[in-house]
Design a protein around this motif. Structure first.
Motif, short mmCIF file in Angstrom:
data_model
loop_
_atom_site.label_atom_id
_atom_site.label_comp_id
_atom_site.label_asym_id
_atom_site.label_seq_id
_atom_site.Cartn_x
_atom_site.Cartn_y
_atom_site.Cartn_z
N THR A 46 0.79 -1.23 -0.15
CA THR A 46 0.08 -0.07 -0.01
C THR A 46 0.81 1.21 0.02
N SER A 47 0.12 2.43 -0.54
CA SER A 47 0.95 3.71 -0.60
C SER A 47 1.44 3.93 1.03
N TRP A 48 0.71 3.86 2.08
CA TRP A 48 1.15 4.22 3.27
C TRP A 48 2.33 3.17 3.77
N GLU A 49 2.35 2.07 3.44
CA GLU A 49 3.50 1.39 3.76
C GLU A 49 4.76 1.87 3.09
N ILE A 50 4.60 2.26 1.81
CA ILE A 50 5.63 2.92 1.06
C ILE A 50 6.16 4.12 1.72
N GLU A 51 5.17 4.81 1.80
CA GLU A 51 5.55 6.10 2.53
C GLU A 51 6.21 6.16 4.17
N SER A 52 5.76 4.99 4.55
CA SER A 52 6.55 4.65 5.83
C SER A 52 8.06 4.34 5.39
N LEU A 53 8.28 3.29 4.51
CA LEU A 53 9.45 2.95 4.26
C LEU A 53 10.18 4.05 3.84
N PHE A 85 8.74 -5.63 7.46
CA PHE A 85 9.37 -6.02 6.77
C PHE A 85 9.23 -5.62 5.29
N PHE A 86 9.68 -4.97 4.69
CA PHE A 86 9.33 -4.25 3.37
C PHE A 86 10.15 -5.23 1.95
N THR A 87 9.38 -5.28 1.02
CA THR A 87 9.63 -5.86 -0.30
C THR A 87 10.52 -5.20 -1.12
N SER A 88 11.39 -5.64 -2.06
CA SER A 88 11.90 -5.18 -3.10
C SER A 88 12.12 -5.85 -4.23
N HIS A 89 12.54 -5.37 -5.48
CA HIS A 89 12.94 -6.22 -6.57
C HIS A 89 13.47 -5.27 -7.50
N ASP A 90 14.43 -5.82 -8.60
CA ASP A 90 15.04 -5.10 -9.48
C ASP A 90 13.84 -4.81 -10.44
N ALA A 91 13.42 -3.59 -10.70
CA ALA A 91 12.53 -2.94 -11.62
C ALA A 91 12.76 -3.29 -13.09
N ASN A 113 4.09 2.53 -7.64
CA ASN A 113 4.17 1.26 -7.96
C ASN A 113 3.84 0.23 -6.82
N LEU A 114 2.81 -0.37 -6.78
CA LEU A 114 2.24 -1.18 -5.73
C LEU A 114 2.68 -2.69 -5.79
N SER A 115 3.54 -2.92 -6.73
CA SER A 115 3.76 -4.26 -6.70
C SER A 115 5.00 -4.19 -5.77
N THR A 116 5.75 -3.49 -5.20
CA THR A 116 6.80 -3.53 -4.31
C THR A 116 6.83 -2.26 -3.35
N HIS A 117 7.75 -2.41 -2.37
CA HIS A 117 7.68 -1.13 -1.69
C HIS A 117 9.06 -0.34 -2.40
N LEU A 118 10.20 -0.95 -2.46
CA LEU A 118 11.37 -0.38 -2.98
C LEU A 118 11.87 -1.17 -4.35
N PRO A 149 14.57 13.52 0.98
CA PRO A 149 15.11 12.73 1.71
C PRO A 149 14.39 11.23 1.73
N GLY A 150 15.27 10.13 1.57
CA GLY A 150 14.52 8.84 1.47
C GLY A 150 14.16 8.37 0.13
N ARG A 151 14.17 9.28 -0.55
CA ARG A 151 13.69 8.76 -1.98
C ARG A 151 14.73 8.00 -2.69
N LEU A 152 16.04 8.27 -2.46
CA LEU A 152 17.18 7.62 -3.31
C LEU A 152 18.03 6.78 -2.19
N THR A 153 18.24 5.58 -2.58
CA THR A 153 19.35 4.87 -2.00
C THR A 153 20.46 4.55 -3.15
N LEU A 154 21.70 4.57 -2.77
CA LEU A 154 22.73 4.23 -3.86
C LEU A 154 23.36 2.97 -3.38
#
Ligand code: PEP
Ligand code: CO
Length: 447
Positions: free
Chosen positions: A40-47, A227-233, A254-259, A310-315
């Motif tokens: 959900t978008s609120w989980e995404i925003e929390s992450l 726990f959050f999810t992530s994958h290679d887009a 993108n509601l298929s993954t958090h990150l 802040p939080g938008r981009l992880t390198l």
């Protein structure tokens, strides 16, 4: 910004399969886009908010899981053991860093793989390369290797099953697994650091018992673990299908993954992947390989996070133990000089892949550790914060990487090598790695 979930289609898209029937891709995307989302978008925003804190030095990111999930391994035992190792590693890291740890799995959709070749030839037969279960099957027949759009739907459903099971485990009795009584510590006795490892585990046990006594309940209940999810887009029609607007929030999610992250082979500034990722509101991550120059990196950072949110981009740098001393400092200096707010994370796996004399892909525990240690040192010297680590690992005791306390050698690889793609740290190697990071982090804190 003039953007829509299909804007990427006007750009060259690297690493996409050639489907025999493009109309079928469209009908699968249409079906997927009507299905309920996985997150959900609120989980995404929390992450995103938590990653912003990590970028500011107040949290630490642990991201890990398989190189590629497979449809066949979507089973209860393997999902539970992956969750268990990530949870245990995170406790070790909390202990070492004295920071809250953000747990992000490479799961719930990590089914597509970039490949260096489009085709593979065996005994004079040439077929499309295996691009992950989301695209085709690993078997070497024409039927298996032909890209099949229905696999996106099957992948989405399996991702949903995975995420559903993970959510139930976390909500239910799973919390016990973080208690050291449930850890498999057989490897410890093989290490010259056995006493030190034992102390770490005992001290985690004591802290947990202390907190539980204080609260009169179990830690899992006190502090529901996230726990959050992530994958290679990577596979863009799949990513597009669940890219939606949500009520009462700006932008597209993108509601298929958090990150979602952008892989090293798909980060051309004018390419379709950058065109897609720049428009979504999720936090995103960018892999940085040895080919990336400081100006290229700054241009990507500016394009992907023009508002410097802040939080938008992880390198995630993955440069290799042998190159990091030369390559990382100029990249870090350039981003710092531009004033960009990013979370720095080290992937010590992908720059350290090697082949054995008989051609098996492996990675050496010592190279992985060395890249991590160099990363901590370089960031400290340059006044930046290494706020995360990214691993390919599994909760099983496979034999894919060499080294670690048990001293796995090339000869052991044949015994239990399961990965179809990159070699992963096994349960023991992953736990030991966490202990070594904790040790290093503690030293950098001066305690
Ligand atoms: C991966 O993370 O599995 C991967 C392919 O990484 P990279 O894009 O960094 O090579
Ligand atoms: Co990989």
């Amino acid at each position: 910004m003039d953007w829509s979930p299909t804007s990427w289609r006007s750009r060259p898209a690297a690493q996409q399969p050639v489907y025999p029937c493009p109309e079928e891709v469209e009908s699968v995307v249409a079906i997927m886009s009507t299905l309920p989302p996985l997150v959900t978008s609120w989980e995404i925003e929390s992450l995103k908010a938590q990653l912003a804190e990590a970028a500011a030095g107040r949290r630490f990111l642990l991201q890990g899981g398989d190189c590629a999930e497979s449809f066949q391994e979507c089973d209860a035992a393997q999902i539970a053991s992956k969750l268990k190792i990530l949870l245990q590693m995170s406790l070790v890291l909390v202990h070492g860093t004295r920071k809250r740890v953000i747990r992000v799995g490479r799961f719930g959709g990590q089914y597509a793989k970039p490949r260096s070749e489009d085709v593979e030839t065996r005994n004079g037969v040439t077929l499309p390369t295996y691009r992950g279960d989301l695209v085709n099957a690993v078997g070497f027949t024409e039927a298996e290797r032909t890209p099949d759009p229905q696999r996106m739907l099957r992948g989405y459903e399996r991702a949903a099953l995975t995420v559903n099971f993970i959510r139930s485990l976390i909500d239910g009795g799973f919390a016990d697994l973080h208690h050291p009584e449930y850890w498999d510590l057989g490897f410890v006795k093989h290490s010259p650091r056995a006493a030190e490892y034992q102390r770490i585990v005992e001290s985690i046990g004591e802290s947990l018992r202390f907190m539980e006594a204080l609260a009169g309940t179990t830690v899992g209940e006190i502090n529901r673990v996230d726990f959050f999810t992530s994958h290679d887009a990577l596979l863009l029609p799949y990513e597009q299908a669940q890219t939606r607007r949500v009520p009462r929030r700006e932008g597209w999610y993108n509601l298929s993954t958090h990150l979602p992250w952008l892989g090293m082979r798909t980060s051309e500034i004018d390419g379709a992947h950058v065109a897609y990722l720049r428009g979504i509101a999720n936090p995103i991550a960018l892999k940085i390989g040895p080919g990336m120059t400081p100006p290229q990196l700054n241009e990507l950072v500016e394009t992907l996070n023009p508002g410097n949110e802040p939080g938008r981009l992880t390198l995630i740098h993955r440069l290799g133990a042998g190159h990091i001393d030369d390559l990382l400092p100029p990249l870090v200096e350039a981003v710092k000089k531009a004033g960009s707010i990013v979370l720095w994370c080290c992937d010590p796996m992908h720059g350290n892949t090697q082949r054995t004399s008989v051609g098996i892909k492996t990675r050496n525990f010592d190279d992985i550790l060395s890249e991590l240690e160099r990363s901590f040192e370089i960031h400290e010297r340059l006044g930046t914060y290494l706020g995360g680590v990214h691993f390919e690992l599994t909760g099983e005791n496979v034999t894919e990487c060499i080294g670690g306390a048990r001293g796995l050698t090339e000869a052991d690889l044949a015994r239990d090598y399961k990965s179809q793609v990159d070699p992963r740290l096994n349960y023991e190697q992953a736990l030991e790695m966490a202990m070594l990071i904790a040790r290093k982090a503690r030293r950098h804190e001066g305690t």
